[in-house]
Design a protein around this motif. Structure first.
Motif, PDB file in Angstrom:
ATOM      1  N   VAL A  41     -32.138   1.576  10.204  1.00  0.00           N
ATOM      2  CA  VAL A  41     -33.230   2.545  10.403  1.00  0.00           C
ATOM      3  C   VAL A  41     -32.715   3.826  11.063  1.00  0.00           C
ATOM      4  N   LEU A  42     -31.835   3.679  12.049  1.00  0.00           N
ATOM      5  CA  LEU A  42     -31.396   4.826  12.851  1.00  0.00           C
ATOM      6  C   LEU A  42     -30.099   5.458  12.361  1.00  0.00           C
ATOM      7  N   GLY A  43     -29.401   4.805  11.447  1.00  0.00           N
ATOM      8  CA  GLY A  43     -28.117   5.330  10.975  1.00  0.00           C
ATOM      9  C   GLY A  43     -27.027   5.230  12.030  1.00  0.00           C
ATOM     10  N   LYS A  44     -27.097   4.212  12.857  1.00  0.00           N
ATOM     11  CA  LYS A  44     -26.096   3.989  13.903  1.00  0.00           C
ATOM     12  C   LYS A  44     -25.354   2.695  13.616  1.00  0.00           C
ATOM     13  N   SER A  45     -24.149   2.591  14.161  1.00  0.00           N
ATOM     14  CA  SER A  45     -23.361   1.381  13.932  1.00  0.00           C
ATOM     15  C   SER A  45     -23.877   0.232  14.799  1.00  0.00           C
ATOM     16  N   HIS A  46     -23.631  -0.960  14.331  1.00  0.00           N
ATOM     17  CA  HIS A  46     -23.979  -2.178  15.074  1.00  0.00           C
ATOM     18  C   HIS A  46     -23.332  -2.137  16.458  1.00  0.00           C
ATOM     19  N   ASP A  47     -22.050  -1.767  16.512  1.00  0.00           N
ATOM     20  CA  ASP A  47     -21.332  -1.717  17.797  1.00  0.00           C
ATOM     21  C   ASP A  47     -21.970  -0.716  18.752  1.00  0.00           C
ATOM     22  N   ASP A  48     -22.320   0.461  18.256  1.00  0.00           N
ATOM     23  CA  ASP A  48     -22.951   1.476  19.118  1.00  0.00           C
ATOM     24  C   ASP A  48     -24.285   0.979  19.674  1.00  0.00           C
ATOM     25  N   LEU A  49     -25.054   0.312  18.844  1.00  0.00           N
ATOM     26  CA  LEU A  49     -26.346  -0.192  19.296  1.00  0.00           C
ATOM     27  C   LEU A  49     -26.190  -1.347  20.286  1.00  0.00           C
ATOM     28  N   MET A  50     -25.278  -2.277  20.012  1.00  0.00           N
ATOM     29  CA  MET A  50     -25.076  -3.388  20.950  1.00  0.00           C
ATOM     30  C   MET A  50     -24.575  -2.848  22.295  1.00  0.00           C
ATOM     31  N   TYR A  51     -23.730  -1.836  22.263  1.00  0.00           N
ATOM     32  CA  TYR A  51     -23.258  -1.203  23.501  1.00  0.00           C
ATOM     33  C   TYR A  51     -24.454  -0.590  24.253  1.00  0.00           C
ATOM     34  N   ALA A  52     -25.284   0.143  23.537  1.00  0.00           N
ATOM     35  CA  ALA A  52     -26.460   0.775  24.162  1.00  0.00           C
ATOM     36  C   ALA A  52     -27.415  -0.283  24.717  1.00  0.00           C
ATOM     37  N   PHE A  53     -27.582  -1.382  23.997  1.00  0.00           N
ATOM     38  CA  PHE A  53     -28.433  -2.465  24.498  1.00  0.00           C
ATOM     39  C   PHE A  53     -27.875  -3.008  25.811  1.00  0.00           C
ATOM     40  N   GLY A  54     -26.549  -3.152  25.901  1.00  0.00           N
ATOM     41  CA  GLY A  54     -25.927  -3.639  27.132  1.00  0.00           C
ATOM     42  C   GLY A  54     -26.126  -2.688  28.294  1.00  0.00           C
ATOM     43  N   VAL A  55     -25.962  -1.410  28.037  1.00  0.00           N
ATOM     44  CA  VAL A  55     -26.193  -0.398  29.075  1.00  0.00           C
ATOM     45  C   VAL A  55     -27.634  -0.487  29.572  1.00  0.00           C
ATOM     46  N   TYR A  56     -28.563  -0.564  28.627  1.00  0.00           N
ATOM     47  CA  TYR A  56     -29.974  -0.610  28.998  1.00  0.00           C
ATOM     48  C   TYR A  56     -30.313  -1.902  29.743  1.00  0.00           C
ATOM     49  N   MET A  57     -29.660  -2.993  29.384  1.00  0.00           N
ATOM     50  CA  MET A  57     -29.936  -4.277  30.040  1.00  0.00           C
ATOM     51  C   MET A  57     -29.681  -4.193  31.537  1.00  0.00           C
ATOM     52  N   VAL A  58     -28.621  -3.513  31.925  1.00  0.00           N
ATOM     53  CA  VAL A  58     -28.323  -3.361  33.358  1.00  0.00           C
ATOM     54  C   VAL A  58     -29.423  -2.554  34.042  1.00  0.00           C
ATOM     55  N   LYS A  59     -29.887  -1.507  33.379  1.00  0.00           N
ATOM     56  CA  LYS A  59     -31.000  -0.725  33.921  1.00  0.00           C
ATOM     57  C   LYS A  59     -32.213  -1.630  34.111  1.00  0.00           C
ATOM     58  N   ARG A  60     -32.475  -2.453  33.120  1.00  0.00           N
ATOM     59  CA  ARG A  60     -33.617  -3.362  33.148  1.00  0.00           C
ATOM     60  C   ARG A  60     -33.493  -4.351  34.311  1.00  0.00           C
ATOM     61  N   ILE A  61     -32.322  -4.917  34.493  1.00  0.00           N
ATOM     62  CA  ILE A  61     -32.110  -5.872  35.593  1.00  0.00           C
ATOM     63  C   ILE A  61     -32.346  -5.184  36.934  1.00  0.00           C
ATOM     64  N   GLY A  62     -31.916  -3.940  37.043  1.00  0.00           N
ATOM     65  CA  GLY A  62     -32.176  -3.172  38.262  1.00  0.00           C
ATOM     66  C   GLY A  62     -33.662  -3.020  38.527  1.00  0.00           C
ATOM     67  N   ASN A  63     -34.441  -2.842  37.453  1.00  0.00           N
ATOM     68  CA  ASN A  63     -35.895  -2.723  37.595  1.00  0.00           C
ATOM     69  C   ASN A  63     -36.546  -4.015  38.075  1.00  0.00           C
ATOM     70  N   TYR A  64     -35.876  -5.137  37.879  1.00  0.00           N
ATOM     71  CA  TYR A  64     -36.408  -6.426  38.317  1.00  0.00           C
ATOM     72  C   TYR A  64     -36.005  -6.759  39.748  1.00  0.00           C
ATOM     73  N   GLY A  65     -35.366  -5.828  40.421  1.00  0.00           N
ATOM     74  CA  GLY A  65     -35.012  -6.060  41.818  1.00  0.00           C
ATOM     75  C   GLY A  65     -33.610  -6.560  42.054  1.00  0.00           C
ATOM     76  N   TYR A  66     -32.788  -6.651  41.010  1.00  0.00           N
ATOM     77  CA  TYR A  66     -31.422  -7.145  41.175  1.00  0.00           C
ATOM     78  C   TYR A  66     -30.421  -6.026  41.449  1.00  0.00           C
ATOM     79  N   GLU A  67     -30.889  -4.791  41.500  1.00  0.00           N
ATOM     80  CA  GLU A  67     -29.982  -3.655  41.675  1.00  0.00           C
ATOM     81  C   GLU A  67     -29.152  -3.785  42.947  1.00  0.00           C
ATOM     82  N   ARG A  68     -29.786  -4.226  44.029  1.00  0.00           N
ATOM     83  CA  ARG A  68     -29.062  -4.378  45.284  1.00  0.00           C
ATOM     84  C   ARG A  68     -27.908  -5.373  45.163  1.00  0.00           C
ATOM     85  N   ILE A  69     -28.161  -6.457  44.455  1.00  0.00           N
ATOM     86  CA  ILE A  69     -27.115  -7.455  44.242  1.00  0.00           C
ATOM     87  C   ILE A  69     -25.972  -6.855  43.438  1.00  0.00           C
TER      88      ILE A  69
END
Length: 182
Positions: free
Chosen positions: A65-93
């Motif tokens: 749909v976006l014209g992006k590579s699988h690797d680029d998207l999986m990398y972006a998903f990983g980056v976002y996952m850390v942001k998400r974990i921080g939002n759940y209160g794990y950022e301090r850890i």
């Protein structure tokens, strides 16, 4: 015909992928990706288990749909996952997990064990630093999952950029060379 993956992952990851696509590209694009991946409209539940291949199907469909590579998207998903974990209160850890990249990586297995309190069926990868020099390190990444190397690179690079250690980590991912056992 797609062979079902026997591995399961928590909805936490799929929820993060959903939110990443919605925040970055909009809900209409998410609906297109969902349809292309042949995933019925779902509200992913953080503590519910889902088939591992859903995230890979979403990455494939998003790439189409976006014209992006699988690797680029999986990398972006990983980056976002850390942001998400921080939002759940794990950022301090995450911020105190290690004084430097090596210590941080070597403590990731302990972090995943800590997550077992909230996610008892978690099937985490394993990490250790094999070699290190001034400008790089070799990370040994072991996982029963296939296709998640770029996700791990994104999450680890984002962790290390955000954990206030004294390492200069380049955004081009040159700081690590993974030895992958998927």
């Amino acid at each position: 015909m797609e062979v079902p993956s026997p591995l399961k992952m928590y909805g936490l990851y799929l929820e993060a992928v959903n939110d990443y696509i919605n925040e970055s590209y909009g809900e209409d694009v998410w609906r297109l990706i969902e349809a292309r991946a042949e995933i019925p409209h779902l509200k992913f539940v953080r503590h519910q288990m889902y088939n591992d291949n859903l995230i890979l199907r979403l990455a494939k469909a998003a790439g189409e749909v976006l014209g992006k590579s699988h690797d680029d998207l999986m990398y972006a998903f990983g980056v976002y996952m850390v942001k998400r974990i921080g939002n759940y209160g794990y950022e301090r850890i995450l911020k105190v997990l290690g004084r430097n990249v090596r210590d941080f990586i070597n403590e990731l297995d302990n972090l995943h064990e800590y997550f077992r309190f909230s996610f008892p069926k978690v099937q985490p990868p394993s990490f250790c630093v094999e070699e290190e020099c001034e400008t790089s390190l070799t990370l040994h990444y072991r996982s029963t999952r296939k296709g998640f190397t770029q996700f791990v690179k994104g999450s680890n690079n984002n962790n290390n950029n955000n954990n206030n250690n004294n390492n200069n980590i380049s955004s081009n991912n040159a700081w690590w060379e993974p030895h992958v056992e998927e």
